[in-house]
Enzyme design. Structure first.
Site, PDB file in Angstrom:
ATOM      1  N   CYS A   1       0.843  -1.187   0.000  1.00  0.00           N
ATOM      2  CA  CYS A   1       0.000   0.000   0.000  1.00  0.00           C
ATOM      3  C   CYS A   1       0.886   1.247   0.000  1.00  0.00           C
ATOM      4  CB  CYS A   1      -0.941   0.085   1.195  1.00  0.00           C
ATOM      5  SG  CYS A   1      -2.015  -1.314   1.388  1.00  0.00           S
TER       6      CYS A   1
ATOM      7  N   ARG B   1       3.711   0.093  -4.992  1.00  0.00           N
ATOM      8  CA  ARG B   1       3.521  -0.495  -3.661  1.00  0.00           C
ATOM      9  C   ARG B   1       2.207  -1.258  -3.547  1.00  0.00           C
ATOM     10  NH1 ARG B   1       6.954   1.700   0.347  1.00  0.00           N
ATOM     11  NH2 ARG B   1       5.575   0.724   1.825  1.00  0.00           N
TER      12      ARG B   1
ATOM     13  N   GLY C   1      -0.545  -1.240   6.489  1.00  0.00           N
ATOM     14  CA  GLY C   1      -0.186  -2.201   7.548  1.00  0.00           C
ATOM     15  C   GLY C   1      -1.363  -3.121   7.835  1.00  0.00           C
TER      16      GLY C   1
ATOM     17  N   HIS D   1      18.207 -36.405  -9.219  1.00  0.00           N
ATOM     18  CA  HIS D   1      17.551 -36.979  -8.030  1.00  0.00           C
ATOM     19  C   HIS D   1      16.052 -36.696  -8.036  1.00  0.00           C
ATOM     20  CE1 HIS D   1      21.375 -38.178  -6.375  1.00  0.00           C
ATOM     21  NE2 HIS D   1      21.854 -36.973  -6.689  1.00  0.00           N
TER      22      HIS D   1
END
Ligand code: AGP
Length: 615
Positions: A2, A27, A101, A513
């Site tokens: 954000c 963001r 947040g 493997h």
């Protein structure tokens, strides 16, 4: 995650806020919104999707308010929608809030508020904040109606919040003010004489000011256009000084490149040159300003942990080789989100190095706090001055890559690699743990690297045409041995994040493997070969995939029979420990051109955000 932007000054806020949001879009880009203080009160406008949708909303250009807050969202609680977009308001529409947040106890707070008659209109954790502020404001019986009461209400609300937050609050009752606060989430205040700019990131407001205030956790700032007052949690006034940031505004522009990512790939020679700076001088002395370690201390270290996330963690994987070989100190690389929950053995003999471009990555910061709690010495390697990580670490070492805007990290990665290698040389020099001629060779090579990186970038056209052949593929494999495994991992991550092609990276010797079962006719296998001691062995592994029909793309500094591969990108030779700084470049370009070939948004890949400030 954000982006937050705020403005308080003499100009119309909305164009400045929209401009800031566009710069912050990396963001988060699920939805965007703005709130300004207009003569009729608070106005909120928001929409789902990119900032351009917000910009096109009817009426947004008519906003006249000179104070405003804005937000671009990366959804955590609640799907991307207009209702969940920020800003959010309290029921009486007295307060507008944007938040970055996660409020961990939002459910509990929501119930408390609902029991007090508040209604909720979104699925977000954020909506509790304006209502909580209103709750405390209306309950405050002190006979005053000034900004102190506003501040007290914001402070009381914040003390109830658990989790991380960077918050901006404006109120119709206080049209001259804005209050901002942060805890475990970034927020900076840019200042000029009669204007204040708030942002979750420095680059978004660099074109307005280079003077910044940095807040610590739970410090409150109350702003007017020409003043900023700071308060601690007890609402005692505190003083802060302005810090000048050297980045120039054009560093945050595309400068003629189609995308920030390509620009940042091309900025790498300069970025590493700046990061080397005077740390290695032309007389080959090596010094790191801010570190004063001596042999006695370095001899006590029994374990180095390098802790980081994503690309920054891959720097650790490369550095492990050099730490163990040159300094003879056992070194472990940890993903930060795992480190913090696995009870690592940490004590005062442990040195922990945390790498983070943004300096704001929640997992990395939490791991750093854990290391400090157990007595370890801590070093942060970061690109952002004043970022949260620098406030926590015992020592902060800065890369000087300039702002990195593209979500996919490129120049930060190579700058971190060069800086950590200088740190290793600095340690080895003090410890006397490796021979002088090797150290001298490494220092000489480091000074040569900006030029060699320029040389490496000449592979652009070759890589672009290979990308055009493979951009529609569904799976791509990356192989390497030794230090090249780290480059294979970073190449694979870059490809995944911006091209959405599934990819795996493996140590070449591990292929047989299990993963070799996935190799089928026509699949692309990308191999990195820079270590002369391992080159023959890796070639044997590549032969195994060729036999099974794979197309091969090889990045190498070594001489070999190139005819056996479909495409070979030759990069300049350097010391093996430094080779990841060059060998990653063709892989960055490959991801870039594949993403472009698919018509994707290179700088803002889906579901991702530049800095991950939530756990
Ligand atoms: C890099 O391309 C990624 N976007 C991501 O892995 C990033 O490196 C990671 O989130 C760590 O970020 P930081 O360096 O800012 O802490």
């Amino acid at each position: 995650m954000c982006g937050i932007i705020g403005y308080i000054g003499k100009q119309k806020a909305s164009p400045i806020l929209i401009n800031g949001l566009l710069r912050l879009e990396y963001r988060g880009y699920d939805s965007a919104g703005i709130s300004t203080i207009e003569p009729e009160g608070l106005v909120v406008m928001k929409d789902k999707g990119r900032v351009k949708n917000l910009y096109n909303l009817k009426g947004i250009k008519d906003l006249k308010g000179t104070i405003g807050i804005a937000h671009t969202r990366w959804a955590t609680h609640g799907k991307p929608s207009k209702e969940n977009a920020h800003p959010h308001q309290d029921n009486s529409k007295m307060f507008s809030v944007v938040h970055n947040g996660i409020i961990e106890n939002y459910n509990e707070l929501r119930i408390l508020l609902e029991n007090n008659g508040y209604k909720f209109y979104s699925e977000t954790d954020t909506e509790v904040i304006p209502n909580l502020i209103h709750y405390y404001f209306s309950k405050d019986t002190i006979e005053e109606n000034n900004k102190t009461k506003f501040l007290r209400a914001v402070r009381n609300a914040c003390l109830d919040l658990q989790g991380s937050f960077a918050i901006e609050v404006i109120s119709s009752l206080f049209p001259e003010n804005m209050i901002v606060v942060r805890k475990d989430s970034p927020l900076v205040i840019g200042t000029s004489d009669d204007e204040k700019y708030i942002s979750s990131d420095i680059p978004a407001i660099l074109s307005y000011t280079r003077n910044f205030y940095f807040l610590n956790d739970l410090e409150f700032a109350i702003l007017t256009s020409n003043s900023v007052e700071f308060y601690d949690t007890n609402l005692n006034k505190i003083t802060k000084s302005v810090q000048n940031i050297e980045w120039n505004a054009s560093a945050a522009e595309k400068d003629g490149f189609d995308d920030f990512m390509l620009k940042e790939i091309y900025e790498q020679p300069t970025a590493i040159r700046e990061t080397i700076g005077s740390r290695i001088s032309t007389d080959y002395s090596c010094d790191i300003e801010g570190l004063n370690f001596d042999k006695n201390y370095l001899n006590t270290i029994n374990m180095i942990y390098i802790v980081a996330c994503g690309t920054a963690m891959h720097v650790g994987l490369s550095a492990k080789y050099a730490f163990e070989n040159l300094c003879k100190i056992p070194t472990q690389v940890d993903i930060a989100s795992e480190f913090r929950y696995r009870n690592p053995i940490i004590n005062e003999k442990t040195l922990c190095i945390f790498i983070s471009q943004s300096g704001e990555t929640a997992d990395t910061i939490a791991a750093l706090k854990l290391a400090k709690k157990h007595g370890a010495k801590t070093i942060a390697i970061t690109n952002v001055i004043g970022s949260s990580i620098t406030r926590e670490a015992d020592y902060s070492l800065y890369t000087h890559a300039g702002p990195e805007i593209a979500v996919a990290s490129t120049k930060a990665y190579t700058s971190q690699l060069i800086l950590i290698n200088i740190l290793i040389i600095y340690f080895a020099q003090i410890l006397g743990s490796c021979n002088d001629s090797l150290l001298l060779d490494l220092k000489k090579e480091i000074l040569e690297l900006p030029k060699k990186l320029e040389e490496t970038l000449k592979c652009d056209t070759q890589v672009k045409s290979f990308a055009q052949k493979i951009y529609q593929e569904k799976d791509i494999f990356f192989l390497g041995r030794g230090i090249d495994v780290a480059t294979a991992q970073e190449g694979s991550l870059k490809l995944k994040e911006i091209s959405y092609i599934h990819s795996e990276s493996y140590p070449a010797g591990e292929l047989k493997h299990g993963p070799i079962a996935l190799i089928e006719n026509g699949i692309t296998v990308i191999s990195i070969l820079t270590d002369s001691k391992l080159v023959e062995k890796t070639i044997s592994n590549i032969q195994e995939v060729i036999t099974r029909g794979a197309k091969t793309f090889v990045v190498t500094s070594q001489k070999m029979n190139y005819n056996m591969f479909d495409e070979v990108v030759k990069i300049p030779e350097t010391n093996t420990f430094l080779s990841p700084i060059l060998s990653i470049v063709p892989l960055q370009l490959l991801s870039y051109y594949i993403s472009k070939g698919k018509g994707l948004d290179v700088d803002k890949p889906r579901n991702l955000a530049k800095s991950v400030t939530v756990e």
